[in-house]
Scaffold this active site. Structure first.
Site, PDB file in Angstrom:
ATOM      1  N   HIS A  16       0.832  -1.206   0.000  1.00 43.36           N
ATOM      2  CA  HIS A  16       0.000   0.000   0.000  1.00 43.36           C
ATOM      3  C   HIS A  16       0.863   1.251   0.000  1.00 43.36           C
ATOM      4  CE1 HIS A  16      -3.225  -2.702   0.985  1.00 43.36           C
ATOM      5  NE2 HIS A  16      -2.633  -3.050   2.108  1.00 43.36           N
TER       6      HIS A  16
ATOM      7  N   GLU B  86      -1.880  -0.528   8.124  1.00 40.11           N
ATOM      8  CA  GLU B  86      -2.793  -1.504   8.696  1.00 40.11           C
ATOM      9  C   GLU B  86      -2.059  -2.369   9.703  1.00 40.11           C
ATOM     10  OE1 GLU B  86      -3.668  -3.356   4.846  1.00 40.11           O
ATOM     11  OE2 GLU B  86      -2.859  -5.233   5.589  1.00 40.11           O
TER      12      GLU B  86
ATOM     13  N   HIS C 158       3.251  -7.581   1.609  1.00 38.21           N
ATOM     14  CA  HIS C 158       2.587  -8.485   2.545  1.00 38.21           C
ATOM     15  C   HIS C 158       1.534  -9.337   1.866  1.00 38.21           C
ATOM     16  CE1 HIS C 158       0.077  -4.858   2.436  1.00 38.21           C
ATOM     17  NE2 HIS C 158      -0.954  -5.614   2.768  1.00 38.21           N
TER      18      HIS C 158
ATOM     19  N   ARG D   8      -1.137  -4.629  -6.397  1.00 38.60           N
ATOM     20  CA  ARG D   8      -0.875  -6.063  -6.451  1.00 38.60           C
ATOM     21  C   ARG D   8       0.449  -6.297  -7.164  1.00 38.60           C
ATOM     22  NH1 ARG D   8      -5.599  -7.697  -8.955  1.00 38.60           N
ATOM     23  NH2 ARG D   8      -6.788  -7.701  -7.041  1.00 38.60           N
TER      24      ARG D   8
HETATM   25 ZN    ZN Z   1      -2.959  -4.867   3.023  1.00 38.63          ZN
END
Ligand code: ZN
Length: 312
Positions: free
Chosen positions: A96, A114, A171, A191
């Site tokens: 991200h 996150e 991740h 991605r």
């Molecule tokens: Zn994520």
């Protein structure tokens, strides 16, 4: 002042399963359900209040119409999103952006920081966190030439681990792992690799250039990424993470805890057991928010809670 009980929203995804129905008891909309958006006000999933004076209102409506419930902290949107993720299959390898990059390249969206509390994981489970490239040139070579085995850093995890994922961190959750995720209210995901899988006969889009732009090199160490929480001290708020985006606690109640709601707002998710909050029954799978100025809170029973509020 009322506790705001929240109706979750469910998302069907190719890597989803049915445990949110069978294990959590939610009325899920079918198979392949991978995400329960438990508390959030994102345009892709704006949760509603279940009962009481605000029944049926979305969190984004409350944010606009009743900022006092959130301590008048300002900002143009409710900042957090809490999810339960049940991965029946491996998720794609992703990364991200931070707020600055997302704001500039993704129509003013927030970036995404996150963190994950591992609710359940099979024996010997691993997930991907970070990578092995030592500099930008090696990173580019490994990604552009598909050297995934050399690139991806796979680490063992177990129930009770806690993982902070800063923007720029590669991740991926693997099949069989169940997490409670607390994140910035954003769905901007790049991605990097999707294991060559096909969806409706076609590979899903990759975002190679943006990924190379935002991935942090070298990656943060494993020791700095994965924290073992296990059983925290009983009947107190155990701080798992404090960063600029959120503060997250684990609360293990065995008997009772008394606390003061002294935050702009406090989100709680019951992840195990059952009990009462100020005399009202709560159980595993319930998500609710204690608004600003709520005051004294008494929780009784035998249960585990993940709580969160905005960062300091
Ligand atoms: Zn994520």
């Amino acid at each position: 002042m009322e506790i705001l009980y929240i109706n979750p929203i469910f998302k069907q995804v190719i890597w989803g399963g049915n445990k949110l129905g069978t294990k959590w008891g939610y009325a899920i909309p079918g198979d392949n359900v991978g995400e329960c958006w438990a508390v959030g006000a994102h345009p892709s999933g704006d949760c509603t209040v279940k009962e009481g004076a605000f029944a049926g209102k979305t969190i984004s409506q409350l944010w606009t119409e009743h900022p006092e419930l959130f301590g008048n902290i300002g900002g143009d949107r409710f900042p957090l999103l809490v999810k339960i993720i049940d991965a029946n299959d491996d998720l794609s390898i992703q990364v991200h952006p931070d707020d600055a990059y997302a704001g500039k390249n993704e129509n003013g969206s927030l970036g995404k920081t996150e963190c994950w509390y591992i609710l359940d994981a099979p024996e010997g489970a691993t997930l991907v966190i970070g990578h092995h490239a030592k500099d930008k040139a090696e990173l580019e070579d490994m990604i552009r030439n598909g050297k995934w085995d050399a690139f991806l850093r796979e680490v063992p995890v177990k129930k009770g681990d806690f993982i902070q994922i800063d923007p720029g961190t590669v991740h991926a959750i693997k099949g069989g792992i169940e997490i409670l995720e607390t994140q910035q209210s954003s769905d901007i995901t790049y991605r990097v690799y999707d294991y060559g899988r096909l969806q409706d006969g076609k590979p899903r889009a990759l975002h190679i250039e943006k990924s190379i732009d935002v991935i942090t090199v070298p990656a943060k160490s494993v020791e700095d990424s994965v924290l073992n929480v296990g059983q925290g001290a009983k009947n107190q708020m155990n701080l798992l993470m404090s960063c600029s985006c959120y503060r997250v606690w684990k609360i293990d109640v065995d008997g009772q805890i008394n606390l003061t709601q002294e935050y702009p707002f406090l989100i709680m998710s019951v992840i195990e057991g059952e009990g009462q909050i100020n005399g009202q029954a709560i159980k595993k799978g319930d998500h609710f928010m204690l608004p600003n100025g709520f005051g004294q809170v008494n929780i009784q029973g035998n249960l585990q809670i993940i709580a969160s509020t905005v960062g300091e």
